[in-house]
Design a protein around this motif. Structure first.
Motif, PDB file in Angstrom:
ATOM      1  N   GLU A 191       0.805  -1.224   0.000  1.00 56.94           N
ATOM      2  CA  GLU A 191       0.000   0.000   0.000  1.00 56.94           C
ATOM      3  C   GLU A 191       0.838   1.273   0.000  1.00 56.94           C
ATOM      4  O   GLU A 191       0.304   2.357  -0.213  1.00 56.94           O
ATOM      5  CB  GLU A 191      -0.901   0.036   1.235  1.00 56.94           C
ATOM      6  N   VAL A 192       2.140   1.159   0.230  1.00 60.28           N
ATOM      7  CA  VAL A 192       2.994   2.348   0.344  1.00 60.28           C
ATOM      8  C   VAL A 192       3.136   3.008  -1.031  1.00 60.28           C
ATOM      9  O   VAL A 192       3.583   2.373  -1.987  1.00 60.28           O
ATOM     10  CB  VAL A 192       4.384   1.984   0.921  1.00 60.28           C
ATOM     11  N   PRO A 193       2.753   4.278  -1.147  1.00 64.65           N
ATOM     12  CA  PRO A 193       2.866   4.978  -2.431  1.00 64.65           C
ATOM     13  C   PRO A 193       4.333   5.215  -2.807  1.00 64.65           C
ATOM     14  O   PRO A 193       5.196   5.355  -1.936  1.00 64.65           O
ATOM     15  CB  PRO A 193       2.181   6.312  -2.172  1.00 64.65           C
ATOM     16  N   TYR A 194       4.595   5.288  -4.095  1.00 67.62           N
ATOM     17  CA  TYR A 194       5.950   5.594  -4.541  1.00 67.62           C
ATOM     18  C   TYR A 194       5.916   6.285  -5.890  1.00 67.62           C
ATOM     19  O   TYR A 194       4.928   6.191  -6.636  1.00 67.62           O
ATOM     20  CB  TYR A 194       6.804   4.327  -4.584  1.00 67.62           C
ATOM     21  N   ALA A 195       6.965   6.991  -6.197  1.00 71.36           N
ATOM     22  CA  ALA A 195       7.094   7.681  -7.480  1.00 71.36           C
ATOM     23  C   ALA A 195       8.182   7.025  -8.326  1.00 71.36           C
ATOM     24  O   ALA A 195       7.988   6.781  -9.512  1.00 71.36           O
ATOM     25  CB  ALA A 195       7.430   9.155  -7.258  1.00 71.36           C
ATOM     26  N   ASP A 196       9.323   6.736  -7.716  1.00 66.83           N
ATOM     27  CA  ASP A 196      10.464   6.179  -8.442  1.00 66.83           C
ATOM     28  C   ASP A 196      10.099   4.806  -9.005  1.00 66.83           C
ATOM     29  O   ASP A 196       9.881   3.861  -8.264  1.00 66.83           O
ATOM     30  CB  ASP A 196      11.663   6.070  -7.495  1.00 66.83           C
ATOM     31  N   GLY A 197      10.006   4.716 -10.320  1.00 73.64           N
ATOM     32  CA  GLY A 197       9.661   3.462 -10.964  1.00 73.64           C
ATOM     33  C   GLY A 197       8.172   3.250 -11.163  1.00 73.64           C
ATOM     34  O   GLY A 197       7.763   2.256 -11.739  1.00 73.64           O
ATOM     35  N   SER A 198       7.354   4.178 -10.704  1.00 72.10           N
ATOM     36  CA  SER A 198       5.904   4.033 -10.828  1.00 72.10           C
ATOM     37  C   SER A 198       5.426   4.565 -12.182  1.00 72.10           C
ATOM     38  O   SER A 198       5.741   5.681 -12.568  1.00 72.10           O
ATOM     39  CB  SER A 198       5.192   4.797  -9.716  1.00 72.10           C
ATOM     40  N   LYS A 199       4.637   3.766 -12.870  1.00 71.66           N
ATOM     41  CA  LYS A 199       4.027   4.194 -14.135  1.00 71.66           C
ATOM     42  C   LYS A 199       2.650   4.800 -13.898  1.00 71.66           C
ATOM     43  O   LYS A 199       2.117   5.503 -14.749  1.00 71.66           O
ATOM     44  CB  LYS A 199       3.912   2.997 -15.085  1.00 71.66           C
ATOM     45  N   GLU A 200       2.090   4.520 -12.741  1.00 68.84           N
ATOM     46  CA  GLU A 200       0.721   4.942 -12.429  1.00 68.84           C
ATOM     47  C   GLU A 200       0.467   6.446 -12.601  1.00 68.84           C
ATOM     48  O   GLU A 200      -0.582   6.821 -13.123  1.00 68.84           O
ATOM     49  CB  GLU A 200       0.358   4.499 -11.016  1.00 68.84           C
ATOM     50  N   PRO A 201       1.381   7.322 -12.188  1.00 68.64           N
ATOM     51  CA  PRO A 201       1.089   8.753 -12.383  1.00 68.64           C
ATOM     52  C   PRO A 201       0.833   9.120 -13.848  1.00 68.64           C
ATOM     53  O   PRO A 201       0.147  10.088 -14.131  1.00 68.64           O
ATOM     54  CB  PRO A 201       2.343   9.447 -11.855  1.00 68.64           C
ATOM     55  N   TRP A 202       1.372   8.336 -14.770  1.00 65.52           N
ATOM     56  CA  TRP A 202       1.237   8.654 -16.195  1.00 65.52           C
ATOM     57  C   TRP A 202       0.158   7.820 -16.869  1.00 65.52           C
ATOM     58  O   TRP A 202      -0.506   8.296 -17.781  1.00 65.52           O
ATOM     59  CB  TRP A 202       2.585   8.450 -16.898  1.00 65.52           C
ATOM     60  N   THR A 203      -0.042   6.587 -16.430  1.00 64.09           N
ATOM     61  CA  THR A 203      -1.059   5.739 -17.054  1.00 64.09           C
ATOM     62  C   THR A 203      -2.439   5.957 -16.434  1.00 64.09           C
ATOM     63  O   THR A 203      -3.449   5.756 -17.108  1.00 64.09           O
ATOM     64  CB  THR A 203      -0.684   4.243 -16.944  1.00 64.09           C
ATOM     65  N   GLU A 204      -2.478   6.346 -15.166  1.00 63.01           N
ATOM     66  CA  GLU A 204      -3.741   6.626 -14.463  1.00 63.01           C
ATOM     67  C   GLU A 204      -3.597   7.932 -13.681  1.00 63.01           C
ATOM     68  O   GLU A 204      -3.605   7.932 -12.450  1.00 63.01           O
ATOM     69  CB  GLU A 204      -4.071   5.488 -13.507  1.00 63.01           C
ATOM     70  N   PRO A 205      -3.450   9.066 -14.385  1.00 62.39           N
ATOM     71  CA  PRO A 205      -3.132  10.324 -13.697  1.00 62.39           C
ATOM     72  C   PRO A 205      -4.178  10.797 -12.700  1.00 62.39           C
ATOM     73  O   PRO A 205      -3.850  11.537 -11.778  1.00 62.39           O
ATOM     74  CB  PRO A 205      -2.965  11.324 -14.839  1.00 62.39           C
ATOM     75  N   LYS A 206      -5.415  10.362 -12.845  1.00 65.61           N
ATOM     76  CA  LYS A 206      -6.467  10.811 -11.921  1.00 65.61           C
ATOM     77  C   LYS A 206      -6.580   9.931 -10.682  1.00 65.61           C
ATOM     78  O   LYS A 206      -7.226  10.305  -9.708  1.00 65.61           O
ATOM     79  CB  LYS A 206      -7.802  10.873 -12.650  1.00 65.61           C
ATOM     80  N   ALA A 207      -5.941   8.771 -10.711  1.00 61.90           N
ATOM     81  CA  ALA A 207      -6.029   7.835  -9.586  1.00 61.90           C
ATOM     82  C   ALA A 207      -5.139   8.290  -8.437  1.00 61.90           C
ATOM     83  O   ALA A 207      -4.011   8.733  -8.645  1.00 61.90           O
ATOM     84  CB  ALA A 207      -5.623   6.435 -10.044  1.00 61.90           C
ATOM     85  N   PHE A 208      -5.663   8.162  -7.224  1.00 58.03           N
ATOM     86  CA  PHE A 208      -4.872   8.447  -6.030  1.00 58.03           C
ATOM     87  C   PHE A 208      -4.133   7.170  -5.642  1.00 58.03           C
ATOM     88  O   PHE A 208      -4.712   6.083  -5.653  1.00 58.03           O
ATOM     89  CB  PHE A 208      -5.771   8.901  -4.881  1.00 58.03           C
ATOM     90  N   GLN A 209      -2.852   7.313  -5.282  1.00 53.37           N
ATOM     91  CA  GLN A 209      -2.088   6.137  -4.875  1.00 53.37           C
ATOM     92  C   GLN A 209      -2.547   5.603  -3.528  1.00 53.37           C
ATOM     93  O   GLN A 209      -2.456   4.416  -3.261  1.00 53.37           O
ATOM     94  CB  GLN A 209      -0.587   6.449  -4.834  1.00 53.37           C
ATOM     95  N   LEU A 210      -3.020   6.491  -2.684  1.00 51.76           N
ATOM     96  CA  LEU A 210      -3.520   6.104  -1.372  1.00 51.76           C
ATOM     97  C   LEU A 210      -5.012   6.448  -1.345  1.00 51.76           C
ATOM     98  O   LEU A 210      -5.389   7.617  -1.499  1.00 51.76           O
ATOM     99  CB  LEU A 210      -2.755   6.869  -0.285  1.00 51.76           C
ATOM    100  N   ALA A 211      -5.846   5.446  -1.196  1.00 50.21           N
ATOM    101  CA  ALA A 211      -7.302   5.640  -1.309  1.00 50.21           C
ATOM    102  C   ALA A 211      -7.836   6.712  -0.364  1.00 50.21           C
ATOM    103  O   ALA A 211      -8.786   7.414  -0.699  1.00 50.21           O
ATOM    104  CB  ALA A 211      -8.016   4.314  -1.058  1.00 50.21           C
ATOM    105  N   ALA A 212      -7.218   6.885   0.793  1.00 50.30           N
ATOM    106  CA  ALA A 212      -7.704   7.852   1.779  1.00 50.30           C
ATOM    107  C   ALA A 212      -7.254   9.288   1.501  1.00 50.30           C
ATOM    108  O   ALA A 212      -7.680  10.212   2.187  1.00 50.30           O
ATOM    109  CB  ALA A 212      -7.231   7.437   3.173  1.00 50.30           C
ATOM    110  N   SER A 213      -6.429   9.497   0.501  1.00 46.55           N
ATOM    111  CA  SER A 213      -5.874  10.830   0.232  1.00 46.55           C
ATOM    112  C   SER A 213      -6.939  11.848  -0.144  1.00 46.55           C
ATOM    113  O   SER A 213      -7.821  11.566  -0.951  1.00 46.55           O
ATOM    114  CB  SER A 213      -4.854  10.775  -0.904  1.00 46.55           C
ATOM    115  N   GLU A 214      -6.792  13.034   0.409  1.00 44.15           N
ATOM    116  CA  GLU A 214      -7.556  14.206  -0.020  1.00 44.15           C
ATOM    117  C   GLU A 214      -6.720  15.017  -1.010  1.00 44.15           C
ATOM    118  O   GLU A 214      -7.251  15.602  -1.940  1.00 44.15           O
ATOM    119  CB  GLU A 214      -7.929  15.076   1.184  1.00 44.15           C
TER     120      GLU A 214
END
Length: 158
Positions: free
Chosen positions: A101-124
């Motif tokens: 569940e720990v969010p990360y940026a280094d090596g993560s494709k998610e910010p670019w493939t799913e830019p609207k998704a929050f890495q941590l579900a509870a994030s505001e």
């Protein structure tokens, strides 16, 4: 709402939380922050608190949790460039995270493939500093996102 900050005239460098956080100070201070995948350049003054956070995160799935006031007081108006880092603002207390569940940026494709998704579900709010080249800021509340864009009009909505 996800906003890409790249070549922002108000920033001294691409991942400049020292200048970003004052624009959302009230929201920052109201939330609890999960910080993960943190690597920084201490450009002028060495800031021991940030160094402690970085040391905690030397292990790949490590993170720290701090109050919004602590995050703001530590990072705002400083000369620290965040090379990598994920800052997740949540309401109330944050339960322990599993390593998956720990969010990360280094090596993560998610910010670019799913830019609207929050890495941590509870994030505001999420702030993702990516390889000292761009900053992504995600707001669950679009009103706050639009206010943020008034301060940083060069931000691009993804």
């Amino acid at each position: 709402m996800t906003i890409l900050l790249e070549d922002v005239p108000q920033f001294r460098w691409q991942t400049d939380l020292g200048r970003l956080l004052p624009a959302i100070r009230q929201q920052v201070e109201e939330l609890t922050w999960v910080i993960s995948n943190l690597q920084c350049w201490h450009l002028r003054d060495f800031i021991p608190t940030v160094a402690e956070w970085e040391e905690q995160m030397e292990h790949h799935y490590s993170y720290t949790v701090v109050s919004g006031k602590t995050l703001y007081d530590t990072m705002a108006d400083t000369d620290i460039q965040v090379v990598w880092g994920v800052f997740c603002g949540v309401k109330g207390n944050m339960p322990a995270l599993s390593k998956d569940e720990v969010p990360y940026a280094d090596g993560s494709k998610e910010p670019w493939t799913e830019p609207k998704a929050f890495q941590l579900a509870a994030s505001e709010i999420e702030i993702v500093c990516f390889d000292s080249s761009v900053t992504l800021v995600k707001f669950r509340d679009k009103v706050i996102g639009r206010q943020f864009l008034k301060v940083f009009p060069d931000g691009k909505i993804l």
